[in-house]
Design an enzyme around this catalytic site. Sequence first.
Site, PDB file in Angstrom:
ATOM      1  N   LYS A  51      38.296  32.143  46.276  1.00  0.00           N
ATOM      2  CA  LYS A  51      38.156  32.898  45.041  1.00  0.00           C
ATOM      3  C   LYS A  51      37.184  34.047  45.274  1.00  0.00           C
ATOM      4  O   LYS A  51      36.490  34.084  46.274  1.00  0.00           O
ATOM      5  CB  LYS A  51      37.616  31.984  43.932  1.00  0.00           C
ATOM      6  CG  LYS A  51      38.607  30.906  43.535  1.00  0.00           C
ATOM      7  CD  LYS A  51      38.110  30.017  42.401  1.00  0.00           C
ATOM      8  CE  LYS A  51      37.478  30.753  41.286  1.00  0.00           C
ATOM      9  NZ  LYS A  51      38.327  31.815  40.685  1.00  0.00           N
TER      10      LYS A  51
ATOM     11  N   GLU B 111      31.478  32.075  38.778  1.00  0.00           N
ATOM     12  CA  GLU B 111      32.563  31.095  38.682  1.00  0.00           C
ATOM     13  C   GLU B 111      32.099  29.745  39.226  1.00  0.00           C
ATOM     14  O   GLU B 111      32.372  28.698  38.632  1.00  0.00           O
ATOM     15  CB  GLU B 111      33.788  31.599  39.433  1.00  0.00           C
ATOM     16  CG  GLU B 111      34.448  32.782  38.727  1.00  0.00           C
ATOM     17  CD  GLU B 111      35.537  33.479  39.530  1.00  0.00           C
ATOM     18  OE1 GLU B 111      36.298  34.238  38.925  1.00  0.00           O
ATOM     19  OE2 GLU B 111      35.617  33.282  40.745  1.00  0.00           O
TER      20      GLU B 111
HETATM   21  C1  5RP Z   1      37.737  36.418  40.480  1.00  0.00           C
HETATM   22  C2  5RP Z   1      38.588  35.324  40.984  1.00  0.00           C
HETATM   23  C3  5RP Z   1      39.974  35.211  40.439  1.00  0.00           C
HETATM   24  O1  5RP Z   1      40.168  33.934  39.959  1.00  0.00           O
HETATM   25  C4  5RP Z   1      40.950  35.491  41.532  1.00  0.00           C
HETATM   26  O2  5RP Z   1      40.632  36.740  42.122  1.00  0.00           O
HETATM   27  C5  5RP Z   1      42.393  35.506  41.015  1.00  0.00           C
HETATM   28  O3  5RP Z   1      42.574  36.620  40.208  1.00  0.00           O
HETATM   29  P1  5RP Z   1      43.969  36.958  39.541  1.00  0.00           P
HETATM   30  O4  5RP Z   1      44.169  35.963  38.449  1.00  0.00           O
HETATM   31  O5  5RP Z   1      43.782  38.375  39.027  1.00  0.00           O
HETATM   32  O6  5RP Z   1      45.024  36.899  40.605  1.00  0.00           O
HETATM   33  O7  5RP Z   1      38.215  34.528  41.799  1.00  0.00           O
HETATM   34  O8  5RP Z   1      36.498  36.452  41.134  1.00  0.00           O
END
Ligand code: 5RP
Length: 234
Positions: A104, A113
């Site tokens: 992530k 997160e």
């Molecule tokens: C943000 C994250 C998001 O969960 C990850 O990048 C997925 O993003 P998306 O739903 O736009 O594909 O970790 O820091």
Amino acid sequence: MCKLPAMQSSELKRAAARAALDELVVGAVLGVGSGSTVDVFVDQLATLASPPAALVCASERTAARARSQGLRVRELNEVLAGGESIPIYVDGADEIDSQLRMIKGGGAALTREKIVAAASGHFVCIADVSKCVERLGAFPLPIEVVPMARELVARRVRALGGEPRLRDGGLTDNGNEILDVRGLDLSRPEQVEAHIEQWPGVVAAGLFAVHGADTAIIAAPDGVERRKATGARG
Ligand code: 5RP
């Protein structure tokens, strides 16, 4: 990781987000992550007859979107200091494997997160099927670093065989930088996560392997599947 056409991808994100509404605990505070899938989820929360009591958000982006939809946003410290719990945390992923371990941080919110997920009871990952991988690591691993430690961390990453690249686009919500790292061997992601996170200047690595998701809701063109962690992680 397979690439989906943009149209299909947004429909699948909506389907995964909709399915996650079944996981909500009525009357409770809900933890939410960040990213385009979470945006869709937040929009759906706002349409509920009984939306969550409040959201604890892992990014300023998510908090702003939630407020603009009329949802109540609270600070994590205030919720925990009041003795309240956050039974469910819902977030997306850049990659997720069969043991529900994830990369992530594509949206630069990895540290918050991790914090909100750690403060919550049950991690529900929502994703379209393009995020499912056999082995983590095609997506570059984000590492949030204190700016003065950037070169120290970059040097250590290179010593592990990785190729770090400073992400353009400014600082994180915490005022730090992101190194996106290609080429690391992530066949034992728990070890890599624990190892990198003990380096001075590293705020968080975007590996969620020591603590992965508890449930994954994966939307594919032929339907939505719920996967549960087996407990075999670590
Ligand atoms: C943000 C994250 C998001 O969960 C990850 O990048 C997925 O993003 P998306 O739903 O736009 O594909 O970790 O820091």
